[in-house]
Each structure stands twice: as C-alpha cells, then as structure tokens.
Design a protein around this motif. Sequence first.
Motif, PDB file in Angstrom:
ATOM      1  N   VAL A 173       0.847  -1.188   0.000  1.00 51.65           N
ATOM      2  CA  VAL A 173       0.000   0.000   0.000  1.00 51.65           C
ATOM      3  C   VAL A 173       0.888   1.245   0.000  1.00 51.65           C
ATOM      4  O   VAL A 173       1.815   1.357   0.786  1.00 51.65           O
ATOM      5  N   LEU A 188      -4.295   6.914  -1.814  1.00 50.46           N
ATOM      6  CA  LEU A 188      -3.813   5.558  -1.559  1.00 50.46           C
ATOM      7  C   LEU A 188      -3.924   4.723  -2.819  1.00 50.46           C
ATOM      8  O   LEU A 188      -4.912   4.818  -3.551  1.00 50.46           O
ATOM      9  N   TRP A 198      -2.794   0.548  -4.325  1.00 55.24           N
ATOM     10  CA  TRP A 198      -2.291  -0.777  -3.978  1.00 55.24           C
ATOM     11  C   TRP A 198      -2.479  -1.686  -5.179  1.00 55.24           C
ATOM     12  O   TRP A 198      -3.306  -1.403  -6.058  1.00 55.24           O
ATOM     13  N   ILE A 244      -5.523  -1.360   4.359  1.00 57.62           N
ATOM     14  CA  ILE A 244      -6.428  -1.810   3.297  1.00 57.62           C
ATOM     15  C   ILE A 244      -6.790  -3.258   3.580  1.00 57.62           C
ATOM     16  O   ILE A 244      -5.909  -4.101   3.781  1.00 57.62           O
TER      17      ILE A 244
END
Length: 529
Positions: free
Chosen positions: A33, A44, A46, A94
């Motif tokens: 992340v 963010l 990922w 996450i």
Amino acid sequence: MKTYLKNPLSLGIALLSLAWSCAPKESQTSSPVIAKGYDRHVELQWPKQADVDSYEVWVSTGNNKFAKRGTVADTIYMDFVNDLGKNLNLQYKIVAIDGTGGSSDLGLAQASTRDFTDEELVNMVEYYTFRYFYQGAEPTSGMAPERIHIDGDYPEDDQHIVTTGGTGFGIFGLLAGIERGWITKEEGAAHFQKMVDFLEKADRFHGVWPHWLDGQTGRVKAFSPNDNGGDLVESAFLMQGLLAVREYYKNGNDQEKAIAAKIDQLWKEMEWDWYTQGGKDVLFWHWSPDKEWVMNFALEGYNECLITYILAGASPTHTISPDVYHKGWARSGGINTDVEAYGYQLKLKHNGSEAMGGPLFWAHYSYLGLNPKGLKDKYADYWEENRNHTLINRAWCVENKDGHKGYGEDLWGLTASYSVKGYSAHRPGDDLGVISPTAALSSMPYTPEESLKVLKNLYYNYGEKVFGRYGFYDAMSPEANYYPKRYLAIDQGPIVAMIENHRTGLGWRLFMGAPEIQAGLDKLGFERK
C-alpha cells in the motif's frame, strides 16, 4: 453530444513508481500500500489482488484505533480528510474482501497532511491533470481518450476512441511532466515515440487527421454522419502540440531527433491549401472522402480557430495566401466590433456572443502554444482581448443576476463542458448554473489571482465532489447538486498547458520558437514581442 469512452477503474496502478514531487515525502515500508499526503487529502494505491471483489479503507489518527473510510472495487482511493482536521499524521490499512465475504489485511501505510502554499496547490493541480494524458492515455496509441468517466456509463464499442485535438492539448502537459520530473526523459520520449508512430499510420485525409480515431487500429471513427474525414481544426490543435515537441527534441539524442524528424514530416504532409475548396479565400473545417465538402463549414472569426490560420500561413509546403486570412477569417474587416461589458472592451465579434464574448475555451485553445502576450494585428491585441473576455465572463458570474447558487468571486467560469442538460457551450447569456473548472483554471495566465481563488474554493470547500485522480472533474452545479465524476480531454488539456504557461511559459516558448511560425506570423501581418 459526443459518445462515451470506457476507462478501466484500475487504470494507472502499474505506474506507482511515478515521481509525485508535489506531495510531502513519506517513509515507505515493504507494504504494497502506498499513501501520499497532500493538503486536505491522502491518495492511496495498492496492487490489484486476484479473486478480490472489493477493498475496505481504514484510517487511524493514533492509538491504533481504526475507522472505516470507504469500500471500493478500485485500487485507488482519494481520502479527503477535512472531517479529521488539518496537518495530520495518519495510518491507513487496506482490507481485501473476497467473493465469499472473507477478508484479509493487505497492508499498512502512513501519510501526513500539511498546509500547502499557493505554489504547491497550483503544482498539485497541474500534476494531477497531467496524469490524464500519461496514466490515462490509451495504451496502444499513447493518445488522449476522448473522455474518462470514473462513474461508469460507457458503451463498450467506444472503449478505445481517442481525440486528436485533446491529444494536442495534452502534449503540453506531457512536456511539462518531463520538465518537472513527474516522468523521466526516457519515459517521455517513449510515450511520444508511440504517439508519432501511431499518427504516421493512422487515417489522414490530405494529411489531416479526423476528429476521432480508434486508438487500437488508427481508423477514423465518424464524429457525425457527414464528419468522417479530415478535421482541420482538431488537427491544428494536434499539430500545435506536436510542433512544440519537435522544438523540444530537435537537438536531442538520436531517438529524440528521430521523433522530431517524424513530426516534421507529418507537418509537411498537411495540405492546408486543399481545405480552401480549390482556392477560395477561406479555410473549411471538414472534408469527407465520400461526402466531400457537404458540411461546408467556413472558418470565419472570431472563435477558437485562430491557430488553424496561423499554421496554414506558416506551412512550408501547403501554405495559404494572406488573403485567406484577411478575407476569410477576418471577413475583410467584418471581424471587428466595439462592444463593452462590465467596463471591459472587446474588439472582435465573438460569433453568436458578440456582446459579452463566447465560452472561455475561445481564449484557451489557440493559445496553448501561440503566445498572446504582445500578439497584435490590425484587428486586435490578443492579450487584451483574451484578458477582457475572461474578466467579462467572471463579472457575469459575480453579478449573478439569475441567482445561481455558489456563484461569486471564488466560483466563476463558463465554457463548453458537461452540464445538467447534456454537453453545452456555457457563456454569459446562456448560463445553466454550471461552472466548468477548466474555464477559470485555464485562464490563470490572464487572471492569476482571480483563478487561484476558484482553485482554492473548489479544493478546500468542495473537495471530493469535484477533485479526483485526474484533477478537477469537468463540471459542477451546486444548485442542481450536480457533481459528475467525468473528464473530457479537451477541458483537461488546457488546464495543465495554461498553468504551465503561467508558471514558466514552456508551451509558448517552444511553439513560438519554431521558425516557420515566426515566418507565418510575419506573412499574415502579426506583431509580437
């Protein structure tokens, strides 16, 4: 109204290594992340996980107590943290959710927010908008997608449609991205190599590209039943950007020189004189291989098309005579007027909007490379015309005689964009209560302080309603509670191009540095600094 283009929600995640120089630096761990803090939001990202249906975003402001921020199917999340405060130190996690409802922690990341200076805010907006043309580019061609809808609603058959004019606008943003280190010189050159290789093989009609192309095949996609061939204006917008690239690369390494040479060949193959319908004293917008001149749209000023005549006059191979400019575009002097609104004077007849000027893109599209500072001919001072046009547009919104919610000194700007009634060319006198962020932001060279107020209001007070992964969304209307998460290339491109021109003059310097442009301006009777 144009058709939609599909863009995968996970677009750009493979580009996590992109240098985000406008954000505070974060300490990175082995977590997949990545979190970047800005002023009032954290971004963010990922990697996409197999067999995962959705992701939960959780945040902690301390003491390891996490609160859920949202659930998304995407692998990017923009967390606006006004509700948590300012100058924060945050920890995110996450959680991946599979099809059975099972969950697993994907990783943790830390980010800090802090108050940005005005320069940092402008830099942030420019950077985010640049991403439309790099991260959001159609992958085969490197060209700009006609539109990207974060909120969906795309016909599948338009998935790969790219825009020639919007690509030309975005080129200035790509050049800015190289100069500012958002991509490396090598990444920039590779992107432009892909683009010019595609354009060399794509459909052209007497050297002129169509409005839309299929980004996978290079074949024309008709813009309308009779508009299935060359689009001289959109191609002029494209070549305005390409000539800036040529100037940028002409003294570079072998790859860069090859890109410049290919652009030079494409430029020389454009038959501007063909688009006079056999020698008439005016340029025509369209030519179709099966409908020929049926659209018969003569380019007469004043509107967004000035750059078309500048390039036609500057062409080293298929030029036009000065009469085409003076008799056609300027209508043998009929282009002039002498109107005033809110104390600001216009010298040019803005087609269909003479009293208070047309939509604000008329002050942007031709001037991403063509520098209006000191640019004059016998019809107008183009800096004064564009500045007054902008100030009239702003004054209309500030006066707000129709009582539209939100309008004022920090929320103004009418131009062509999405609207509550479909695509519309908003302008004084035809005002639907819709503000298009590109109008004020692309006017930053003309109205730096006034445009900055709009930028701050949009970011600080409207936040996630109007700002996403590619910068500010195309349009908004507080009174209609209308906040579509949609982008248009032709509106995003001028934002990044004109902000950079305001900051460094990069696009103006490159385009005006082309010797043919200087000769063409002389030929048509222009003065400049």
